[in-house]
Motif scaffolding. Sequence first.
Motif, PDB file in Angstrom:
ATOM      1  N   ASP A 159       0.806  -1.221   0.000  1.00  0.00           N
ATOM      2  CA  ASP A 159       0.000   0.000   0.000  1.00  0.00           C
ATOM      3  C   ASP A 159       0.845   1.280   0.000  1.00  0.00           C
ATOM      4  O   ASP A 159       0.303   2.385   0.031  1.00  0.00           O
ATOM      5  CB  ASP A 159      -0.996   0.005   1.159  1.00  0.00           C
ATOM      6  N   LEU A 160       2.172   1.140  -0.037  1.00  0.00           N
ATOM      7  CA  LEU A 160       3.047   2.299  -0.163  1.00  0.00           C
ATOM      8  C   LEU A 160       3.276   2.699  -1.620  1.00  0.00           C
ATOM      9  O   LEU A 160       3.774   3.794  -1.892  1.00  0.00           O
ATOM     10  CB  LEU A 160       4.413   2.009   0.481  1.00  0.00           C
ATOM     11  N   LEU A 161       2.927   1.826  -2.554  1.00  0.00           N
ATOM     12  CA  LEU A 161       3.133   2.126  -3.962  1.00  0.00           C
ATOM     13  C   LEU A 161       2.240   3.275  -4.409  1.00  0.00           C
ATOM     14  O   LEU A 161       1.101   3.426  -3.940  1.00  0.00           O
ATOM     15  CB  LEU A 161       2.848   0.894  -4.818  1.00  0.00           C
ATOM     16  N   ASP A 162       2.750   4.076  -5.305  1.00  0.00           N
ATOM     17  CA  ASP A 162       2.018   5.235  -5.816  1.00  0.00           C
ATOM     18  C   ASP A 162       0.930   4.763  -6.784  1.00  0.00           C
ATOM     19  O   ASP A 162       1.242   4.273  -7.876  1.00  0.00           O
ATOM     20  CB  ASP A 162       2.995   6.175  -6.527  1.00  0.00           C
ATOM     21  N   PRO A 163      -0.350   4.911  -6.414  1.00  0.00           N
ATOM     22  CA  PRO A 163      -1.415   4.420  -7.290  1.00  0.00           C
ATOM     23  C   PRO A 163      -1.549   5.223  -8.577  1.00  0.00           C
ATOM     24  O   PRO A 163      -2.179   4.758  -9.532  1.00  0.00           O
ATOM     25  CB  PRO A 163      -2.677   4.555  -6.417  1.00  0.00           C
ATOM     26  N   THR A 164      -0.963   6.416  -8.625  1.00  0.00           N
ATOM     27  CA  THR A 164      -1.053   7.235  -9.832  1.00  0.00           C
ATOM     28  C   THR A 164       0.052   6.910 -10.829  1.00  0.00           C
ATOM     29  O   THR A 164       0.032   7.386 -11.956  1.00  0.00           O
ATOM     30  CB  THR A 164      -0.977   8.730  -9.480  1.00  0.00           C
ATOM     31  N   SER A 165       1.024   6.107 -10.414  1.00  0.00           N
ATOM     32  CA  SER A 165       2.119   5.747 -11.307  1.00  0.00           C
ATOM     33  C   SER A 165       1.604   4.820 -12.400  1.00  0.00           C
ATOM     34  O   SER A 165       0.821   3.909 -12.128  1.00  0.00           O
ATOM     35  CB  SER A 165       3.242   5.073 -10.524  1.00  0.00           C
ATOM     36  N   PRO A 166       2.020   5.036 -13.661  1.00  0.00           N
ATOM     37  CA  PRO A 166       1.553   4.142 -14.736  1.00  0.00           C
ATOM     38  C   PRO A 166       2.064   2.716 -14.578  1.00  0.00           C
ATOM     39  O   PRO A 166       1.427   1.775 -15.039  1.00  0.00           O
ATOM     40  CB  PRO A 166       2.112   4.795 -16.012  1.00  0.00           C
TER      41      PRO A 166
END
Length: 361
Positions: free
Chosen positions: A272-279
């Motif tokens: 859940d630390l990953l950037d959800p807006t990253s492609p």
Amino acid sequence: MITTTTRQHTLRGHLPGRHTARAASSVEHQAMLASRLTARDKWLLALLHEHRVLTSFQIQDAAFPSGRSARQRIRDLYLWRAVSRFQPFQQLGSAPMHYVLGPAGAAVLAAEHGLEVKELGYRHDRAMAIAHNQRLAHTIGVNDFFTSLIARTRHTSAGEALAVWWSEARCARHFGDLVIPDGYGRWRTGSGAVVREVEWFLEYDTGTESLTKVGRKLAAYARLAESTGIATPVLVWLPTTRREAGARTALAGVHAGLDNPRAVPVATAAADLLDPTSPHPSPAEAVWLPLTSARHGRAGPRYNLADLADAWPGLAPPAGQGGEDGEGEAGDAAVASPYRLPPPNPIPPRATPNRGARGKH
């Protein structure tokens, strides 16, 4: 009120062009595949043999520019029985299609390495048995970790690349008498004379295992480090930061009690630390927190994968750093032998048009 009965044979609509198992192993079928399978197709077959199962999304991440091109090509491979597929039950929505190596694909893979299919250790029923295996979700999770790194490699121009990806089965053959990691990987950055690599063993946590058991695995990694004389980082991937906090407490207690804690570098991260807006979100982002950074209650910075080795001063670089052979250890020969194929390069070959193949890819 039922007035007519539908005959059973009318419900048996099969996919047109789907070859039978017997036809798929025939000389004629293999000859047909020789004119249609691209280098990328054969790479995908080797990846499925190494890692057992991949979802349609993982295959797209690993090798295709779009979902449409992935679906078209995988459909061809399915019709030719190069791959087989299943769709697991899911309470809400529909699960993606899951793919395993098919009988025609196994024959192609064996022939490429001068082996018989039986020397691959392949049986179609065993390949499909993963559909009912209790570790299916875990296997898919591990493969998702690595295919997201492949996607980052393919879609960024920052000189980053997943250089090595070993399956759990390959790790078991090499280290199974001491510990069985969920995977082994190497991440390479830079180019030319300035190349850096970091290697790691992956422990993938789905949130169902006892945190005490997670911590106890460090003792096994300590025995491996003592046996090999190599300090290899252990990366623990967890589903949430809340789960990560509990895991770090369990890991810290065991780690502090090791005879030589520096021989077992440990870092944790949460999905859940990953950037959800990253492609193309991936574990290469700055999500890794070394265990040493939590000493005395002070939480240090999180590192990206490329710089993670900086968290452990004195950590030796991986053996054979900078190689391009896609292998993680010199002892894992590039020449195939019965039941021992070389690990496939994690990065697919460049796609080339094939006029004999159906669909654009």
